[in-house]
Design an enzyme around this catalytic site. Structure first.
Site, PDB file in Angstrom:
ATOM      1  N   THR A   1       0.807  -1.247  -0.101  1.00 35.87           N
ATOM      2  CA  THR A   1       0.102  -0.044  -0.127  1.00 35.87           C
ATOM      3  C   THR A   1       1.033   1.221  -0.025  1.00 35.87           C
ATOM      4  O   THR A   1       1.829   1.296   0.607  1.00 35.87           O
ATOM      5  CB  THR A   1      -0.844   0.204   1.266  1.00 35.87           C
ATOM      6  OG1 THR A   1      -1.775  -1.170   1.006  1.00 35.87           O
ATOM      7  CG2 THR A   1      -1.666   1.353   1.422  1.00 35.87           C
TER       8      THR A   1
ATOM      9  N   PHE B   1       1.122   5.242   0.944  1.00 35.95           N
ATOM     10  CA  PHE B   1       0.480   6.148   1.739  1.00 35.95           C
ATOM     11  C   PHE B   1       1.104   7.366   1.258  1.00 35.95           C
ATOM     12  O   PHE B   1       2.235   7.488   0.920  1.00 35.95           O
ATOM     13  CB  PHE B   1       0.737   5.934   3.169  1.00 35.95           C
ATOM     14  CG  PHE B   1       0.270   4.713   3.747  1.00 35.95           C
ATOM     15  CD1 PHE B   1      -0.984   4.813   4.439  1.00 35.95           C
ATOM     16  CD2 PHE B   1       0.542   3.272   3.755  1.00 35.95           C
ATOM     17  CE1 PHE B   1      -1.654   3.785   5.082  1.00 35.95           C
ATOM     18  CE2 PHE B   1       0.180   2.309   4.274  1.00 35.95           C
ATOM     19  CZ  PHE B   1      -1.099   2.459   4.808  1.00 35.95           C
TER      20      PHE B   1
END
Length: 287
Positions: A176, A178
């Site tokens: 992921t 960010f």
């Protein structure tokens, strides 16, 4: 804020979420502060209640986090960094539980989807819960020895659970990205020697081939565009916005020329931030 008050970093979700884990990993001197929605987390940073925000924007398996694209423009916040977190799913249970006794594992639907092969091999039934960390918290309350949760490692620490199996995820490349946000007043220019990314949004003019012409300057000036995504704004299908990430700074002559050409064919161009490129991009060959 007094000298004794810890600086805060806002994230969306319950304590123990992956955003919580990312906040602790990269900003250990900031107190991770949970908010129920992205809107609330953005508002906390904009108001100064939190100095920073740690917001997921995309996942290599699940795709983009669409809410963020709608919230970032006109928010008064700027991107000052990016971080890539490998997503490691942990199967956890109460301390007295044994792996062979687990019949059901609860987690967010996307987490369960990413662990379906491992769950099938263990003959464990998947049960959808609204949140990964929330599933761990609920299990810590019910303390059922035949049930487990799939959640980040930090959830086991927070809720007193035991990790029965690490790396439940089927895809080891699951990562992921960010964005680190702060208020426009706090945002500072990145170090001069840092390779940078620049993010912005725009809407093209309603003329033939406007998108093609708007993006042409990036190609002719040799600017590496790593992301271009469209999304509908305010439910109007004739009002498509584009989110874009490019390598470089607006002051670099090639990017400067490309942005000048973009503005000739686009409207509502908003610069969301110029920030140091995460080393993960180069190590993973993503630049």
């Amino acid at each position: 804020m007094t000298p004794d008050t810890p600086r805060k970093i806002a994230f969306q979700g319950e304590p123990g979420a992956f955003s919580h884990q990312a906040s602790r990993r990269w900003f250990p001197d900031h107190a991770p502060t949970p908010y129920p929605t992205f809107e609330a987390a953005f508002a906390a940073v904009a108001s100064g209640a939190c100095e920073l925000g740690m917001i997921p924007v995309e996942n290599s398996v699940a795709g983009r986090v669409s809410d963020v694209h709608h919230l970032l423009p006109h928010s008064g916040l700027k991107i000052i960094g990016e971080r890539f977190l490998p997503i490691e799913m942990m199967l956890m249970a109460v301390p007295e539980a044994k792996l062979e006794d687990i019949k059901v594992a609860a987690s967010h639907a996307m987490a369960l989807l990413q662990c379906r092969i491992a769950l099938r091999e263990l003959n464990i039934t998947a049960e959808v819960f609204h949140d990964t960390a929330g599933a761990a918290r609920a299990l810590a309350q019910t303390r059922e020895p035949d049930r487990a949760a799939i959640a980040p490692e930090v959830s086991a620490e927070l809720y007193g659970l035991k990790i029965l199996r690490r790396n439940m995820e089927d895809a080891r490349h699951n990562t992921t990205r960010f964005l680190v946000l702060t208020s426009a007043e706090r945002a500072a220019a990145p170090p001069e020697d840092a390779p940078c990314m620049t993010s912005f949004v725009f809407r093209v003019k309603n003329i033939p081939a406007a998108l093609y012409k708007a993006l042409g300057g990036f190609a002719t000036n040799g600017v590496n565009m790593t992301k271009l995504e469209s999304y509908i704004e305010n439910g109007r299908f004739a009002s498509t916005m584009f989110y874009c990430d490019v390598v470089g700074r607006p002051s670099d002559p090639p990017l400067q020329r490309a942005l000048e050409e973009l503005r000739f064919f686009a409207v509502d161009v908003e610069m969301l931030g110029t920030y140091p490129m995460d080393p993960f991009r180069q190590s993973a060959g993503q630049q």
